[in-house]
Design a protein around this motif. Structure first.
Motif, PDB file in Angstrom:
ATOM      1  N   SER A  77     -61.655  16.980 -40.782  1.00 17.94           N
ATOM      2  CA  SER A  77     -62.089  15.791 -41.322  1.00 17.94           C
ATOM      3  C   SER A  77     -61.099  14.426 -40.987  1.00 17.94           C
ATOM      4  N   VAL A 123     -49.959  16.691 -48.135  1.00 20.43           N
ATOM      5  CA  VAL A 123     -50.645  17.302 -49.419  1.00 20.43           C
ATOM      6  C   VAL A 123     -50.439  18.885 -49.454  1.00 20.43           C
ATOM      7  N   CYS A 125     -60.105  19.973 -56.363  1.00 22.63           N
ATOM      8  CA  CYS A 125     -60.292  19.023 -55.282  1.00 22.63           C
ATOM      9  C   CYS A 125     -61.330  17.982 -56.012  1.00 22.63           C
ATOM     10  N   ASN A 144     -64.008  18.295 -51.725  1.00 24.13           N
ATOM     11  CA  ASN A 144     -64.389  18.633 -50.487  1.00 24.13           C
ATOM     12  C   ASN A 144     -64.801  20.208 -50.307  1.00 24.13           C
ATOM     13  N   LYS A 198     -55.675  10.352 -45.477  1.00 21.70           N
ATOM     14  CA  LYS A 198     -57.192  10.250 -45.462  1.00 21.70           C
ATOM     15  C   LYS A 198     -57.839   8.957 -45.473  1.00 21.70           C
TER      16      LYS A 198
HETATM   17  C1  LIG Z   1     -58.905  18.365 -50.126  1.00 27.56           C
HETATM   18  C2  LIG Z   1     -57.799  18.074 -48.955  1.00 27.56           C
HETATM   19  N1  LIG Z   1     -56.607  18.426 -49.380  1.00 27.56           N
HETATM   20  C3  LIG Z   1     -55.511  18.154 -48.601  1.00 27.56           C
HETATM   21  C4  LIG Z   1     -56.000  17.699 -47.002  1.00 27.56           C
HETATM   22  C5  LIG Z   1     -54.870  17.544 -45.892  1.00 27.56           C
HETATM   23  O1  LIG Z   1     -53.903  16.949 -46.410  1.00 27.56           O
HETATM   24  P1  LIG Z   1     -52.541  16.764 -45.438  1.00 27.56           P
HETATM   25  O2  LIG Z   1     -52.948  16.632 -44.095  1.00 27.56           O
HETATM   26  O3  LIG Z   1     -51.776  15.731 -46.137  1.00 27.56           O
HETATM   27  O4  LIG Z   1     -51.706  18.040 -45.702  1.00 27.56           O
HETATM   28  C6  LIG Z   1     -57.323  17.892 -46.822  1.00 27.56           C
HETATM   29  C7  LIG Z   1     -57.717  17.472 -45.203  1.00 27.56           C
HETATM   30  O5  LIG Z   1     -58.836  17.349 -45.050  1.00 27.56           O
HETATM   31  C8  LIG Z   1     -58.323  17.906 -47.595  1.00 27.56           C
HETATM   32  O6  LIG Z   1     -59.511  17.854 -47.444  1.00 27.56           O
END
Ligand SMILES: Cc1ncc(COP(=O)(O)O)c(C=O)c1O
Length: 391
Positions: A39, A98, A170, A174, A237
Motif C-alpha cells: 500500500s 509506525v 487499526c 487495513n 501514508k
Molecule cells: C496499518 C498500518 N500500519 C503501519 C504501516 C506501516 O507503517 P511504517 O511504514 O511507518 O512502518 C502500514 C503500511 O501499510 C499500515 O497499513
C-alpha cells in the motif's frame, strides 16, 4: 484539478518493493504485471514537498540532525486543524516508522509470551511483529454483516479475560477501510480498562478519509483512558513518503513514554533523517489542498471499480471503504482455493495482496490497492474481467 494524478510514472528500477520486488517477496514473476499489493501510491508527493526537498538537497550537507520545534508545531497544528484534536508537545515521541514503534512499544508494555489481540482480517505485519517479538497473536474476528464488518465485543472480552495484555486497533482499518465510531472505540477502551490491558491505536490511515467521512481518533476518548492508550500516526501514508521513515507516537503516560525513548537511545535510534523531517514538516504545513484533491481522485477510482464489477462481474463484491484506497474483494463466489485464485490474478497480469495473508478470515478474498492513475486502473479492470469471470 490543480494536481496531476493522471500521469503514469515509471516506478520500475527505483528499488520499489511494490514494483521491483514481487519475485523476492511473493515469488511471482512475469513481465507487464500491474502490482496492486503493497500500500503505497503511484503518484508523486505534493509539489510543495518536492520543492522543499530539492532546496534541502541543494544545500548539500546532511550531517546529524535532530527534530526541531517546527516539526512538532506542524504535526500539532495538522491534528488541530484537520481532526480537531489537541495534542500536547510533551506527549509526542517520534520514531523511524509506525511498525518499529509498535514493536518497541510492545517490548515496553508487554512481556515475552503475553497475548496481544489483533482484529482480523487484519494487517499481516502486526502479526509478524507480535510473533517476532515472542508475544502471542490472539485473533479477534471482525464479523461480516450486510452493513460491513463489525467488532465482536463478546469475543474481545473473552480474550482480555483470558489474560491478553494489549489490543492493537487499526483505526481506520487495513484492509477493510472501516472508520471505527466513537461508541466502538469506547467499548474497546472500557474493556481494556476493566482488564488492565493496553490499547494501541494505529492511526496511520486516519488522514485518508474519503470525501464526506471523518475519522475518529482514539485521542478523542475520555482523558481517563489516556494513561493506557498509545496512538501512532505518520505523514508517510498520507503524502506518499513511506520510505523516508518518520512517525509520531502519542503517549500520555510519561513513564511509558520515557521507557520508549530510552529504549530508542539504547538502540541508537535517536538521530533523525534530515530529509524525512523536512518533507514531513512541509507536508503537514502545506499538503492539505493536494490531499483533498487526491481523496476525490481515489474516491473516483473506487467508484469506477465498483461500477465495473456491477456491470461485468456481479458475483464479486466489496463494501466501499470509508478511508484509504484499498478494497477488500470478496471472490468466494468463484469457489477457488487461494492458490488458484492467486494464479488467476497473476495469469491475467495483476498482483493482489492475497486475503489469506491478513492473519485470519481472509481466505477467498484479495486486497487491491487503487492508489494509481486512472489509466492503470482501466487496464487493471479489463484484466479483472478475465481473471474473475465464472468459467
Ligand atoms: C496499518 C498500518 N500500519 C503501519 C504501516 C506501516 O507503517 P511504517 O511504514 O511507518 O512502518 C502500514 C503500511 O501499510 C499500515 O497499513
Amino acid at each position: 484539478m490543480n494536481f496531476n494524478f493522471d500521469e503514469v510514472i515509471q516506478r520500475r528500477g527505483t528499488s520499489s518493493i511494490k514494483w521491483d520486488c514481487m519475485e523476492q517477496f511473493l515469488t511471482v514473476s512475469g513481465h507487464d504485471l500491474i502490482p496492486m499489493w503493497v500500500s503505497d501510491y503511484d503518484f508523486r508527493a505534493p509539489p510543495t514537498v518536492l520543492h522543499a526537498l530539492q532546496e534541502r538537497v541543494e544545500h548539500g550537507i546532511f550531517g546529524y540532525s535532530e527534530r526541531n520545534q517546527e516539526y512538532y508545531d506542524a504535526f500539532i497544528n495538522w491534528y488541530q486543524n484537520k481532526h480537531k484534536i489537541a495534542i500536547e508537545r510533551q506527549s509526542i515521541a517520534t520514531i523511524q516508522g509506525v511498525l518499529p514503534g509498535i514493536a518497541l512499544i510492545l517490548q515496553t508494555i508487554t512481556d515475552v509470551d503475553d497475548g496481544v489481540v489483533l482484529q482480523t482480517p487484519g494487517y499481516g505485519a502486526f502479526a509478524n511483529i507480535v510473533n517476532l517479538n515472542q508475544r502471542q497473536v490472539i485473533g479477534n474476528r471482525l464479523v461480516q454483516t450486510k452493513k460491513g464488518y463489525q467488532m465482536d465485543f463478546d469475543h474481545l472480552e473473552s480474550c482480555l479475560h483470558a489474560g491478553a495484555k494489549a489490543v492493537i486497533l487499526c483505526n481506520p482499518h487495513n484492509p477493510l477501510g472501516r472508520i471505527w465510531q466513537l461508541e466502538e472505540l469506547e467499548r474497546v477502551a472500557l474493556l481494556c480498562e476493566r482488564f488492565n490491558a493496553w490499547l494501541i491505536s494505529d492511526e496511520i490511515w486516519g488522514d485518508l478519509c474519503l470525501p464526506g467521512q471523518q475519522y475518529i481518533s482514539a485521542l478523542s476518548l475520555d482523558e481517563r483512558f489516556h494513561q493506557r492508550l498509545i496512538v501512532a500516526t505518520s505523514s508517510s501514508k498520507t503524502f506518499g513518503l513511506s520510505s523516508l521513515r518518520i512517525s509520531n507516537f502519542v503517549i500520555a503516560n510519561s513513564q511509558i513514554r520515557e521507557q520508549f525513548t530510552r529504549q530508542m537511545s539504547a538502540l541508537g535510534l535517536d538521530v533523525y533523517n534530515a530529509l524525512a523531517m523536512h518533507a514531513a514538516t512541509t507536508a503537514y504545513q502545506t499538503g492539505e489542498p493536494w490531499l483533498a484533491e487526491l481523496m476525490e481522485y481515489l474516491q473516483a477510482n473506487i467508484d469506477y471499480l465498483q461500477q465495473h464489477l456491477a456491470t461485468y462481474l456481479p458475483h464479486i463484491h466489496f463494501h466501499p471503504p470509508q478511508a484509504g484506497y484499498l478494497v477488500w474483494l470478496d471472490c468466494r463466489a468463484l469457489n477457488l482455493s487461494d492458490e488458484q485464485l492467486q494464479q488467476r490474478f497473476i495469469d491475467c497480469g495483476i498482483v493482489p495482496s492475497m486475503g489469506n495473508t491478513f492473519i485470519e478470515g481472509g481466505s477467498g478474498f484479495v486486497r487491491l490497492n487503487l492508489g494509481c492513475p486512472k489509466a492503470t486502473l482501466d487496464v487493471a479492470c479489463q484484466r479483472l474481467t478475465h481473471a474473475l469471470s465464472i468459467k
